[in-house]
Motif scaffolding. Structure first.
Motif, PDB file in Angstrom:
ATOM      1  N   ASP A  80      -3.838  11.931   0.964  1.00 33.81           N
ATOM      2  CA  ASP A  80      -4.604  10.826   1.733  1.00 33.81           C
ATOM      3  C   ASP A  80      -3.543   9.983   2.908  1.00 33.81           C
ATOM      4  O   ASP A  80      -2.184  10.020   2.605  1.00 33.81           O
ATOM      5  CB  ASP A  80      -5.189   9.809   0.721  1.00 33.81           C
ATOM      6  N   ILE A  81      -4.102   9.549   3.760  1.00 34.53           N
ATOM      7  CA  ILE A  81      -3.357   8.561   4.609  1.00 34.53           C
ATOM      8  C   ILE A  81      -3.769   7.378   4.914  1.00 34.53           C
ATOM      9  O   ILE A  81      -5.198   7.233   5.209  1.00 34.53           O
ATOM     10  CB  ILE A  81      -3.420   9.376   6.160  1.00 34.53           C
ATOM     11  N   PHE A  82      -3.067   6.241   4.584  1.00 30.85           N
ATOM     12  CA  PHE A  82      -3.520   4.703   5.146  1.00 30.85           C
ATOM     13  C   PHE A  82      -2.298   4.363   5.996  1.00 30.85           C
ATOM     14  O   PHE A  82      -1.343   4.890   6.259  1.00 30.85           O
ATOM     15  CB  PHE A  82      -3.182   4.135   4.051  1.00 30.85           C
ATOM     16  N   TYR A  83      -2.776   3.303   6.762  1.00 29.56           N
ATOM     17  CA  TYR A  83      -1.931   2.633   7.424  1.00 29.56           C
ATOM     18  C   TYR A  83      -1.974   0.948   7.269  1.00 29.56           C
ATOM     19  O   TYR A  83      -3.104   0.528   7.131  1.00 29.56           O
ATOM     20  CB  TYR A  83      -1.843   2.928   9.214  1.00 29.56           C
ATOM     21  N   LEU A  84      -0.828   0.366   7.574  1.00 29.03           N
ATOM     22  CA  LEU A  84      -0.600  -0.892   7.488  1.00 29.03           C
ATOM     23  C   LEU A  84      -0.584  -1.437   8.643  1.00 29.03           C
ATOM     24  O   LEU A  84       0.503  -1.228   9.366  1.00 29.03           O
ATOM     25  CB  LEU A  84       0.201  -1.485   6.215  1.00 29.03           C
ATOM     26  N   ASP A  85      -1.392  -2.483   8.958  1.00 25.32           N
ATOM     27  CA  ASP A  85      -0.948  -3.093  10.502  1.00 25.32           C
ATOM     28  C   ASP A  85      -0.245  -4.337  10.069  1.00 25.32           C
ATOM     29  O   ASP A  85      -0.537  -5.280   9.436  1.00 25.32           O
ATOM     30  CB  ASP A  85      -2.283  -3.399  11.220  1.00 25.32           C
ATOM     31  N   THR A  86       1.251  -4.342  10.329  1.00 24.29           N
ATOM     32  CA  THR A  86       1.856  -5.346   9.878  1.00 24.29           C
ATOM     33  C   THR A  86       2.025  -6.647  10.699  1.00 24.29           C
ATOM     34  O   THR A  86       2.016  -7.508  10.346  1.00 24.29           O
ATOM     35  CB  THR A  86       3.277  -4.821  10.002  1.00 24.29           C
ATOM     36  N   SER A  87       1.185  -6.551  11.816  1.00 21.68           N
ATOM     37  CA  SER A  87       0.879  -7.859  12.583  1.00 21.68           C
ATOM     38  C   SER A  87      -0.298  -8.697  11.968  1.00 21.68           C
ATOM     39  O   SER A  87      -0.365  -9.964  12.072  1.00 21.68           O
ATOM     40  CB  SER A  87       0.561  -7.565  14.036  1.00 21.68           C
ATOM     41  N   THR A  88      -1.451  -7.936  11.198  1.00 22.99           N
ATOM     42  CA  THR A  88      -2.336  -8.717  10.577  1.00 22.99           C
ATOM     43  C   THR A  88      -2.350  -8.289   9.054  1.00 22.99           C
ATOM     44  O   THR A  88      -3.123  -9.200   8.512  1.00 22.99           O
ATOM     45  CB  THR A  88      -3.591  -8.322  11.105  1.00 22.99           C
ATOM     46  N   LEU A  89      -1.277  -7.818   8.585  1.00 28.09           N
ATOM     47  CA  LEU A  89      -1.206  -7.477   7.191  1.00 28.09           C
ATOM     48  C   LEU A  89      -2.537  -6.736   6.617  1.00 28.09           C
ATOM     49  O   LEU A  89      -2.994  -7.295   5.635  1.00 28.09           O
ATOM     50  CB  LEU A  89      -0.873  -8.550   6.373  1.00 28.09           C
ATOM     51  N   THR A  90      -3.364  -6.024   7.654  1.00 30.21           N
ATOM     52  CA  THR A  90      -4.439  -5.238   7.060  1.00 30.21           C
ATOM     53  C   THR A  90      -4.420  -3.850   6.694  1.00 30.21           C
ATOM     54  O   THR A  90      -3.833  -3.095   7.543  1.00 30.21           O
ATOM     55  CB  THR A  90      -5.409  -5.564   8.225  1.00 30.21           C
ATOM     56  N   TRP A  91      -4.921  -3.193   5.747  1.00 24.96           N
ATOM     57  CA  TRP A  91      -4.679  -1.830   5.458  1.00 24.96           C
ATOM     58  C   TRP A  91      -6.047  -1.285   6.241  1.00 24.96           C
ATOM     59  O   TRP A  91      -7.232  -1.538   5.929  1.00 24.96           O
ATOM     60  CB  TRP A  91      -4.900  -1.731   3.916  1.00 24.96           C
ATOM     61  N   VAL A  92      -5.826  -0.113   6.592  1.00 24.33           N
ATOM     62  CA  VAL A  92      -6.986   0.916   7.222  1.00 24.33           C
ATOM     63  C   VAL A  92      -6.842   2.082   6.752  1.00 24.33           C
ATOM     64  O   VAL A  92      -5.734   2.919   6.476  1.00 24.33           O
ATOM     65  CB  VAL A  92      -6.847   0.715   8.642  1.00 24.33           C
TER      66      VAL A  92
END
Length: 92
Positions: A80-92
């Motif tokens: 699986d693949i996830f990413y973390l937007d570090t500017s908002t600390l949101t996982w997608v």
């Protein structure tokens, strides 16, 4: 002691995700401030965080950390693949 985690640098921060502590598979995020030389405990994030895992891969691109695969237990491999937007600390 944490092992089999990833450590990704974006800006002045090193983001450490997952790994294990010898008893369980972790899915927490801790941050090391490279200027102040200080750790922040488990950081609260938004979205649905990836399951705890060991031996996953991570790359950074712009303000995002992309995670791939790993082991959620002794018997399985994730694809699986996830990413973390570090500017908002949101996982997608």
């Amino acid at each position: 002691m944490r092992q089999f985690h990833t450590a990704s640098i974006i800006g002045n921060n090193m983001f450490v995700f997952g790994g294990g502590d010898g008893k369980s598979w972790l899915n927490d995020l801790i941050v090391f401030d490279l200027l102040r030389l200080e750790w922040s405990g488990a950081i609260e994030t938004h979205g649905i965080a990836p399951a705890g895992r060991l031996q996953h891969s991570a790359i950074t691109y712009e303000d995002r950390i992309y995670l791939f695969g790993g082991e959620p237990d002794q018997y399985r491999q994730l694809n699986d693949i996830f990413y973390l937007d570090t500017s908002t600390l949101t996982w997608v």
